[in-house]
Design a protein around this motif. Sequence first.
Motif, PDB file in Angstrom:
ATOM      1  N   THR A 272       0.910  -1.423  -0.013  1.00 26.74           N
ATOM      2  CA  THR A 272       0.259   0.196   0.398  1.00 26.74           C
ATOM      3  C   THR A 272       0.412   1.210   0.296  1.00 26.74           C
ATOM      4  OG1 THR A 272      -1.730  -1.635   1.541  1.00 26.74           O
ATOM      5  CG2 THR A 272      -2.157   0.908   0.832  1.00 26.74           C
ATOM      6  N   ARG A 273       1.608   1.379   0.671  1.00 29.61           N
ATOM      7  CA  ARG A 273       2.235   2.491   1.213  1.00 29.61           C
ATOM      8  C   ARG A 273       3.536   2.241  -0.990  1.00 29.61           C
ATOM      9  NH1 ARG A 273       4.584  -0.168   5.543  1.00 29.61           N
ATOM     10  NH2 ARG A 273       3.437   1.340   7.924  1.00 29.61           N
ATOM     11  N   TYR A 274       4.304   1.651  -1.229  1.00 28.06           N
ATOM     12  CA  TYR A 274       4.390   1.644  -2.926  1.00 28.06           C
ATOM     13  C   TYR A 274       3.676   2.102  -3.675  1.00 28.06           C
ATOM     14  CZ  TYR A 274       6.698   0.710  -6.941  1.00 28.06           C
ATOM     15  OH  TYR A 274       7.404   0.650  -7.720  1.00 28.06           O
ATOM     16  N   GLU A 275       2.331   1.487  -3.522  1.00 32.01           N
ATOM     17  CA  GLU A 275       1.283   2.370  -4.020  1.00 32.01           C
ATOM     18  C   GLU A 275       0.832   3.891  -4.578  1.00 32.01           C
ATOM     19  OE1 GLU A 275      -2.273   0.991  -3.640  1.00 32.01           O
ATOM     20  OE2 GLU A 275      -1.837  -1.785  -4.287  1.00 32.01           O
ATOM     21  N   ALA A 276       1.435   5.011  -2.869  1.00 34.82           N
ATOM     22  CA  ALA A 276       1.304   5.579  -2.362  1.00 34.82           C
ATOM     23  C   ALA A 276       2.408   6.472  -3.107  1.00 34.82           C
ATOM     24  CB  ALA A 276       1.003   5.777  -1.271  1.00 34.82           C
ATOM     25  N   VAL A 277       3.315   5.434  -3.038  1.00 35.24           N
ATOM     26  CA  VAL A 277       4.750   6.163  -3.655  1.00 35.24           C
ATOM     27  C   VAL A 277       4.706   6.890  -5.145  1.00 35.24           C
ATOM     28  CG1 VAL A 277       6.748   5.961  -4.379  1.00 35.24           C
ATOM     29  CG2 VAL A 277       6.239   5.811  -1.926  1.00 35.24           C
TER      30      VAL A 277
ATOM     31  N   PHE B 180       8.459   7.770   5.817  1.00 36.67           N
ATOM     32  CA  PHE B 180       9.568   8.170   4.216  1.00 36.67           C
ATOM     33  C   PHE B 180       9.791   6.728   3.547  1.00 36.67           C
ATOM     34  CE2 PHE B 180       8.712  11.046   7.363  1.00 36.67           C
ATOM     35  CZ  PHE B 180       9.271  12.465   7.076  1.00 36.67           C
ATOM     36  N   PHE B 181      10.121   7.010   2.481  1.00 36.02           N
ATOM     37  CA  PHE B 181      10.676   5.760   1.430  1.00 36.02           C
ATOM     38  C   PHE B 181      11.857   6.419   0.779  1.00 36.02           C
ATOM     39  CE2 PHE B 181       8.885   8.477  -2.457  1.00 36.02           C
ATOM     40  CZ  PHE B 181      10.292   8.371  -2.761  1.00 36.02           C
ATOM     41  N   ALA B 182      12.635   5.175   1.388  1.00 38.70           N
ATOM     42  CA  ALA B 182      14.757   5.394   0.861  1.00 38.70           C
ATOM     43  C   ALA B 182      14.816   4.170  -0.446  1.00 38.70           C
ATOM     44  CB  ALA B 182      15.363   5.191   1.988  1.00 38.70           C
ATOM     45  N   VAL B 183      16.131   4.786  -1.525  1.00 36.65           N
ATOM     46  CA  VAL B 183      16.270   4.537  -2.603  1.00 36.65           C
ATOM     47  C   VAL B 183      17.684   3.703  -2.537  1.00 36.65           C
ATOM     48  CG1 VAL B 183      16.349   4.684  -4.997  1.00 36.65           C
ATOM     49  CG2 VAL B 183      14.353   5.337  -3.844  1.00 36.65           C
ATOM     50  N   GLU B 184      18.029   2.367  -2.443  1.00 34.34           N
ATOM     51  CA  GLU B 184      19.097   1.752  -1.876  1.00 34.34           C
ATOM     52  C   GLU B 184      20.160   1.719  -3.493  1.00 34.34           C
ATOM     53  OE1 GLU B 184      18.347  -2.693  -1.421  1.00 34.34           O
ATOM     54  OE2 GLU B 184      17.959  -2.514   0.664  1.00 34.34           O
ATOM     55  N   THR B 185      19.793   2.098  -4.414  1.00 38.92           N
ATOM     56  CA  THR B 185      20.431   2.222  -5.472  1.00 38.92           C
ATOM     57  C   THR B 185      20.876   3.692  -5.548  1.00 38.92           C
ATOM     58  OG1 THR B 185      18.681   2.913  -6.467  1.00 38.92           O
ATOM     59  CG2 THR B 185      19.504   0.542  -6.746  1.00 38.92           C
ATOM     60  N   THR B 186      19.872   4.993  -4.987  1.00 40.27           N
ATOM     61  CA  THR B 186      21.181   6.818  -4.598  1.00 40.27           C
ATOM     62  C   THR B 186      21.345   6.256  -3.714  1.00 40.27           C
ATOM     63  OG1 THR B 186      18.715   7.031  -4.172  1.00 40.27           O
ATOM     64  CG2 THR B 186      19.382   6.313  -6.395  1.00 40.27           C
TER      65      THR B 186
ATOM     66  N   ALA C 128      10.427  13.295  -8.257  1.00 40.28           N
ATOM     67  CA  ALA C 128      11.409  12.299  -9.149  1.00 40.28           C
ATOM     68  C   ALA C 128      10.959  10.690  -9.645  1.00 40.28           C
ATOM     69  CB  ALA C 128      12.470  11.570  -8.559  1.00 40.28           C
ATOM     70  N   VAL C 129      11.141  10.200 -10.503  1.00 44.31           N
ATOM     71  CA  VAL C 129      10.997   8.434 -10.916  1.00 44.31           C
ATOM     72  C   VAL C 129      10.148   7.548 -10.476  1.00 44.31           C
ATOM     73  CG1 VAL C 129      11.107   6.552 -13.400  1.00 44.31           C
ATOM     74  CG2 VAL C 129      11.816   9.089 -13.284  1.00 44.31           C
TER      75      VAL C 129
END
Length: 476
Positions: free
Chosen positions: A5-10, A22-28, A38-39
């Motif tokens: 559900t959080r990913y749908e919100a993002v 909050f969400f964090a991106v491991e690759t960046t 952002a994408v």
Amino acid sequence: MDEETRYEAVSSRDARFDGEFFFAVETTGIYCRPSCPAVTPKRKNIRFYPTAAAAQGNGFRACRRCRPDAVPGSAEWNVRADVVGRAMRMIGDGVVDREGVPGLAHRLGYSSRQVQRQLNAELGAGPVALARAQRAHTARVLLQTTALPVTEIAFAAGFGSLRQFNDTVRQIYARTPSALRTEAGTGLGAAAREARTAGVPLRLAHRGPYAAGDVFDLLAAGTVARVEEVCGEPGARTYRRTLRLPYGTAVASVDERSAGNWLDARIHLTDLRDLTTAVQRLRRLFDLDADPYAVDELLATDPRLAPDVAARPGVRSPGAADAEEFAVRVLVGEAAAGELAAAYGKALDVPCGGLTHVFPEPGALAGADVGRELRALAAALADGGVRLDAGADRDEAEQALLRLPGIGPAEAALIRMRGLGDPDVDPYATPGAHRWRPWRSYGVRRARRGRGQPQTTAPSHAPVTSRHAKSSTSTE
């Protein structure tokens, strides 16, 4: 919410959840708010965190595009009455910066280890990390809105050393303090004195629609002379007031008109270390961390309120900038409170418009020539018999207030609703209000306006003294 559900919100860039997680991106190595433009990253590369501090503690730095440190706070902390909710309200008020973790734990009635364990288990960060994230945000605001020297900003934001300040800013923002300042174009040439004269300009973010007119109507109807005022015409008003803060005093102004999801404000401080506390108190006064989507969704199910919800989304339940001051106002009325400010409050070094005094602290009233009821309240506030700080236990505070002369259930509930920011209180015994739980404070605002009743009440009390008689002016 589960992670899908959080990913749908993002994916949908849903601003309703900004500040809720909050969400964090491991690759960046970057963390963001859900509405980041952002994408959207692939699901496998995303990790979710309940707080910015938890993301920072896991090595992620703040996104430059969405500024996740500037989101409204989670509405959950205003709703919750447990130790975590109370701790978050006190950390926001700067208790850890002033008193350390032992001071926070003492106020909560727990050991430091217990507080650390509970916050880590639920929020992914302890009190020091949560306070550190808040200090970093304060530092960024000062760097990008004032020309104060970097050294002065470091200590004003609550850091213990310049090295700690530099290391934290680099870790969270991946830039030096000077680089942050250069981006905003504030430069280093202006004198610190000029920066203080201009005050600190701020954007106080809120979530979703905000019925600013209703809030300013309420504030305008109950101002305390010498302490607060509302200037301008409806739709373009400015609320101004003085603040008594831990290290000094302040004059704050907030504008009704806004071009985005924020209210423009400016704070003039005698001591910059009070900036975080001043901001949090304004946020509580204007109820900026509320979740209007959740509130309106529930209230719209009541046929009595549904038309008003559709016509005026985002009605708030304003709090108080100073809960102790508000308790006195409930007891004596605004006119008498203004007289008390003139007689016992601290005069500003330089008056600002109609603002001339800071409201007196309880100790100044406890031994003053005032009535028995006011002396009792002031003494209880001064000696801790009644606690109305940001992390006070609301049930205990209400019961302590009820033991004082002159304060009945309606007055105690009113202090609980506004002074302590409880979203689920009905001081007016409104029929059917149980249907609005846990948002009765918001339902009451709509119901009273819908029936053409004033948004204020005037409890009936005996005069405070012959000199400071109770006014018929309404308190709420």
